[in-house]
Scaffold this motif. Structure first.
Motif, PDB file in Angstrom:
ATOM      1  N   PRO A 181      31.040  59.462  41.854  1.00  0.00           N
ATOM      2  CA  PRO A 181      31.587  58.229  41.171  1.00  0.00           C
ATOM      3  C   PRO A 181      30.697  57.047  41.202  1.00  0.00           C
ATOM      4  CG  PRO A 181      33.244  58.959  42.674  1.00  0.00           C
ATOM      5  CD  PRO A 181      32.105  59.842  42.975  1.00  0.00           C
ATOM      6  N   ARG A 182      30.003  56.863  42.190  1.00  0.00           N
ATOM      7  CA  ARG A 182      28.861  55.593  42.351  1.00  0.00           C
ATOM      8  C   ARG A 182      27.870  55.858  41.261  1.00  0.00           C
ATOM      9  NH1 ARG A 182      27.781  56.711  48.544  1.00  0.00           N
ATOM     10  NH2 ARG A 182      27.865  58.713  47.457  1.00  0.00           N
ATOM     11  N   VAL A 183      27.454  57.254  41.054  1.00  0.00           N
ATOM     12  CA  VAL A 183      26.447  57.631  40.048  1.00  0.00           C
ATOM     13  C   VAL A 183      26.960  57.277  38.661  1.00  0.00           C
ATOM     14  CG1 VAL A 183      25.059  59.460  38.964  1.00  0.00           C
ATOM     15  CG2 VAL A 183      25.086  59.163  41.694  1.00  0.00           C
ATOM     16  N   SER A 184      28.163  57.699  38.606  1.00  0.00           N
ATOM     17  CA  SER A 184      28.635  57.756  37.149  1.00  0.00           C
ATOM     18  C   SER A 184      28.863  56.224  36.718  1.00  0.00           C
ATOM     19  CB  SER A 184      29.963  58.603  36.909  1.00  0.00           C
ATOM     20  OG  SER A 184      31.085  57.881  37.679  1.00  0.00           O
ATOM     21  N   VAL A 185      29.372  55.510  37.559  1.00  0.00           N
ATOM     22  CA  VAL A 185      29.491  53.959  37.271  1.00  0.00           C
ATOM     23  C   VAL A 185      28.328  53.339  37.121  1.00  0.00           C
ATOM     24  CG1 VAL A 185      30.513  51.606  38.111  1.00  0.00           C
ATOM     25  CG2 VAL A 185      32.033  53.880  38.432  1.00  0.00           C
ATOM     26  N   ALA A 186      27.322  53.563  37.810  1.00  0.00           N
ATOM     27  CA  ALA A 186      26.034  53.091  37.646  1.00  0.00           C
ATOM     28  C   ALA A 186      25.343  53.492  36.139  1.00  0.00           C
ATOM     29  CB  ALA A 186      25.065  53.490  38.840  1.00  0.00           C
ATOM     30  N   ALA A 237      36.926  54.185  44.359  1.00  0.00           N
ATOM     31  CA  ALA A 237      36.491  55.449  44.528  1.00  0.00           C
ATOM     32  C   ALA A 237      36.761  56.036  45.902  1.00  0.00           C
ATOM     33  CB  ALA A 237      34.978  55.491  44.151  1.00  0.00           C
ATOM     34  N   ALA A 238      36.527  55.246  46.978  1.00  0.00           N
ATOM     35  CA  ALA A 238      36.873  55.549  48.196  1.00  0.00           C
ATOM     36  C   ALA A 238      38.271  55.712  48.532  1.00  0.00           C
ATOM     37  CB  ALA A 238      36.449  54.342  49.280  1.00  0.00           C
ATOM     38  N   ALA A 239      39.074  54.895  48.198  1.00  0.00           N
ATOM     39  CA  ALA A 239      40.656  55.308  48.061  1.00  0.00           C
ATOM     40  C   ALA A 239      41.038  56.390  47.408  1.00  0.00           C
ATOM     41  CB  ALA A 239      41.431  54.073  47.360  1.00  0.00           C
ATOM     42  N   ALA A 240      40.420  56.642  46.084  1.00  0.00           N
ATOM     43  CA  ALA A 240      40.834  57.979  45.539  1.00  0.00           C
ATOM     44  C   ALA A 240      40.645  59.466  46.431  1.00  0.00           C
ATOM     45  CB  ALA A 240      40.039  58.069  44.283  1.00  0.00           C
ATOM     46  N   GLN A 241      39.707  59.147  47.119  1.00  0.00           N
ATOM     47  CA  GLN A 241      39.082  60.341  48.015  1.00  0.00           C
ATOM     48  C   GLN A 241      40.197  60.547  49.222  1.00  0.00           C
ATOM     49  OE1 GLN A 241      35.044  59.352  49.082  1.00  0.00           O
ATOM     50  NE2 GLN A 241      34.377  60.314  46.889  1.00  0.00           N
ATOM     51  N   LEU A 291      29.057  60.015  29.768  1.00  0.00           N
ATOM     52  CA  LEU A 291      29.036  58.739  30.491  1.00  0.00           C
ATOM     53  C   LEU A 291      28.571  57.890  29.316  1.00  0.00           C
ATOM     54  CD1 LEU A 291      27.339  59.478  33.633  1.00  0.00           C
ATOM     55  CD2 LEU A 291      29.748  58.680  33.484  1.00  0.00           C
ATOM     56  N   LEU A 292      28.152  58.062  28.203  1.00  0.00           N
ATOM     57  CA  LEU A 292      27.830  57.069  27.168  1.00  0.00           C
ATOM     58  C   LEU A 292      29.279  56.769  26.376  1.00  0.00           C
ATOM     59  CD1 LEU A 292      26.010  55.748  25.287  1.00  0.00           C
ATOM     60  CD2 LEU A 292      25.901  57.766  23.814  1.00  0.00           C
ATOM     61  N   ALA A 293      30.061  57.597  26.180  1.00  0.00           N
ATOM     62  CA  ALA A 293      31.485  57.446  25.789  1.00  0.00           C
ATOM     63  C   ALA A 293      32.248  56.641  26.654  1.00  0.00           C
ATOM     64  CB  ALA A 293      32.125  58.744  25.464  1.00  0.00           C
ATOM     65  N   ALA A 294      32.224  56.928  28.091  1.00  0.00           N
ATOM     66  CA  ALA A 294      32.601  56.007  29.054  1.00  0.00           C
ATOM     67  C   ALA A 294      32.152  54.623  28.936  1.00  0.00           C
ATOM     68  CB  ALA A 294      32.599  56.681  30.475  1.00  0.00           C
ATOM     69  N   SER A 295      30.873  54.528  28.944  1.00  0.00           N
ATOM     70  CA  SER A 295      30.140  53.113  29.026  1.00  0.00           C
ATOM     71  C   SER A 295      30.794  52.339  27.695  1.00  0.00           C
ATOM     72  CB  SER A 295      28.774  53.454  28.727  1.00  0.00           C
ATOM     73  OG  SER A 295      28.283  52.188  28.483  1.00  0.00           O
ATOM     74  N   ALA A 296      30.918  52.809  26.578  1.00  0.00           N
ATOM     75  CA  ALA A 296      31.515  52.162  25.400  1.00  0.00           C
ATOM     76  C   ALA A 296      32.855  51.899  25.479  1.00  0.00           C
ATOM     77  CB  ALA A 296      31.452  53.163  24.113  1.00  0.00           C
ATOM     78  N   LEU A 297      33.744  52.663  26.090  1.00  0.00           N
ATOM     79  CA  LEU A 297      35.280  52.519  26.179  1.00  0.00           C
ATOM     80  C   LEU A 297      35.318  51.373  27.251  1.00  0.00           C
ATOM     81  CD1 LEU A 297      36.385  56.096  26.074  1.00  0.00           C
ATOM     82  CD2 LEU A 297      37.198  54.412  24.633  1.00  0.00           C
ATOM     83  N   ILE A 298      34.706  51.351  28.512  1.00  0.00           N
ATOM     84  CA  ILE A 298      34.815  50.301  29.578  1.00  0.00           C
ATOM     85  C   ILE A 298      34.433  48.947  28.984  1.00  0.00           C
ATOM     86  CG2 ILE A 298      32.778  50.759  30.845  1.00  0.00           C
ATOM     87  CD1 ILE A 298      36.424  50.602  32.262  1.00  0.00           C
ATOM     88  N   SER A 299      33.135  48.998  28.323  1.00  0.00           N
ATOM     89  CA  SER A 299      32.632  47.779  27.849  1.00  0.00           C
ATOM     90  C   SER A 299      33.748  47.305  26.687  1.00  0.00           C
ATOM     91  CB  SER A 299      31.392  48.102  26.985  1.00  0.00           C
ATOM     92  OG  SER A 299      30.403  48.628  27.835  1.00  0.00           O
ATOM     93  N   ALA A 325      24.848  46.519  36.831  1.00  0.00           N
ATOM     94  CA  ALA A 325      23.892  47.745  36.718  1.00  0.00           C
ATOM     95  C   ALA A 325      22.667  47.475  37.851  1.00  0.00           C
ATOM     96  CB  ALA A 325      22.937  47.344  35.340  1.00  0.00           C
ATOM     97  N   VAL A 326      22.507  46.109  38.260  1.00  0.00           N
ATOM     98  CA  VAL A 326      21.370  45.726  39.386  1.00  0.00           C
ATOM     99  C   VAL A 326      21.951  46.015  40.534  1.00  0.00           C
ATOM    100  CG1 VAL A 326      20.316  43.800  40.513  1.00  0.00           C
ATOM    101  CG2 VAL A 326      20.263  44.069  37.811  1.00  0.00           C
ATOM    102  N   PHE A 327      23.283  45.686  40.830  1.00  0.00           N
ATOM    103  CA  PHE A 327      23.908  45.821  42.219  1.00  0.00           C
ATOM    104  C   PHE A 327      24.213  47.303  42.236  1.00  0.00           C
ATOM    105  CE2 PHE A 327      27.866  46.209  44.577  1.00  0.00           C
ATOM    106  CZ  PHE A 327      27.626  45.642  45.640  1.00  0.00           C
ATOM    107  N   LEU A 328      24.646  48.188  41.285  1.00  0.00           N
ATOM    108  CA  LEU A 328      24.894  49.334  41.669  1.00  0.00           C
ATOM    109  C   LEU A 328      23.626  50.471  41.806  1.00  0.00           C
ATOM    110  CD1 LEU A 328      27.762  50.029  38.960  1.00  0.00           C
ATOM    111  CD2 LEU A 328      27.840  50.439  41.276  1.00  0.00           C
TER     112      LEU A 328
END
Length: 306
Positions: free
Chosen positions: A173-178, A229-233, A74-82, A47-50
């Motif tokens: 993508p940067r915003v969503s991951v942050a 994210a950069a590769a996907a673009q 993004l709350l659902a995504a946060s729970a899943l990635i955790s 979180a700090v880095f992003l």
């Protein structure tokens, strides 16, 4: 000749998957921190880095522009990635790297199954064959181990559902991951504070090197996400999908060659069936990609002639 954009995409994609594939080498260095403590540090320092990345990119204001629907997604995504991160860390720290690799090998197959069951997408004959082979593989592995491959199933399912959620998120993508890490930050930060007050945390108590490694969990987590994210673009999905297998292949090599994890015959048979299923999926994806490219060339030629 490979275009500059495609070349950059390959560089970013290979970089992302090499980082993920070498994660076992990093997370084994974090002992004696336990899986939950490592997960908490991973979330906090990511979180700090992003946030720093967003500040440098002048995207912090994007956080205020997100809709309530996007925050819930993004709350659902946060729970899943955790759940995914926590399960993976548990696997690495408890000598189940091969099981983790299996989870990422079957992830594309789980994603196809979820697309059919949740999104109602129709699949072709080869994809059906691949799913049947994968199901047989899971049965073989269950019989061999004496129980379902829980770690692999949790990793594949959590990341597959995470992918479904991310598919509909309308955000950079940067915003969503942050945001995903920020939403998990109160729990992770609170856990680390409680651990410190109880005198049970490893942070700051096992030398400067250990402390720096825990701090590094943030950029180590975030950098491959940004590379991906950069590769996907820049890359077609087919190429990105084929590159994906670098990750579990490296993890499996680590588990077998470095971790000396057990690989009885039944386990090899189960993995072999998974690889056959993935080969069938790859052939189908390449065939579809070639067909799409051919149709686009015909349309372009007809438009030029008209």
């Amino acid at each position: 000749m490979v275009s500059g954009t495609r070349r950059d995409g390959l560089f970013y994609g290979v970089g992302a998957y090499l980082c993920w594939g070498l994660f076992p080498a990093f997370f084994t260095l974090l002992a004696p921190a336990g899986p939950v403590e490592v997960l908490a540090h991973r979330i906090v320092w990511s979180a700090v880095f992003l946030l720093a990345v967003l500040a440098v990119a002048h995207r912090l204001r994007d956080l205020a522009r997100l809709s309530a629907r996007t925050w819930l997604q993004l709350l659902a995504a946060s729970a899943l990635i955790s759940v995914n991160w926590g399960t993976y860390i548990f696997a690495v720290l408890n000598d189940h790297v091969v099981d983790a690799a299996l989870g990422y090998f079957i992830n594309p197959l789980v994603s196809v199954a979820l697309a059919v069951l949740v999104l109602g997408e129709r699949i072709g004959g080869l994809q059906r064959i691949a799913l049947v082979i994968a199901t047989i593989a899971v049965v073989v592995l269950t019989v061999e181990v004496g129980q379902p491959p829980y770690i692999a199933v949790i990793l594949a399912t959590s990341f597959g559902i995470y992918g479904l959620v991310k598919k509909v998120v309308d955000a950079d993508p940067r915003v969503s991951v942050a945001v995903e890490t920020l939403l998990a930050l109160p729990l992770a930060g609170g856990f680390l504070i409680a651990l410190h007050l109880l005198g049970e945390g490893s942070f700051g108590h096992h030398g400067t090197g250990h402390t720096l490694l825990l701090l590094a969990a943030g950029p180590v987590t975030a950098i491959p996400l940004l590379l991906f994210a950069a590769a996907a673009q820049r890359l077609p999905l087919v190429v990105l999908g084929l590159l994906f297998y670098l990750n579990p292949a490296l993890q499996m090599a680590w588990g077998v060659l470095i971790g000396q994890e057990s690989m009885p015959l039944g386990r090899w048979i189960g993995f072999a069936l998974i690889w056959v299923a993935l080969a069938v999926m790859a052939v189908d994806a390449l065939r579809r990609s070639a067909g799409t490219a051919g149709r686009q060339r015909v349309v372009s030629r007809d438009a030029a002639e008209s």
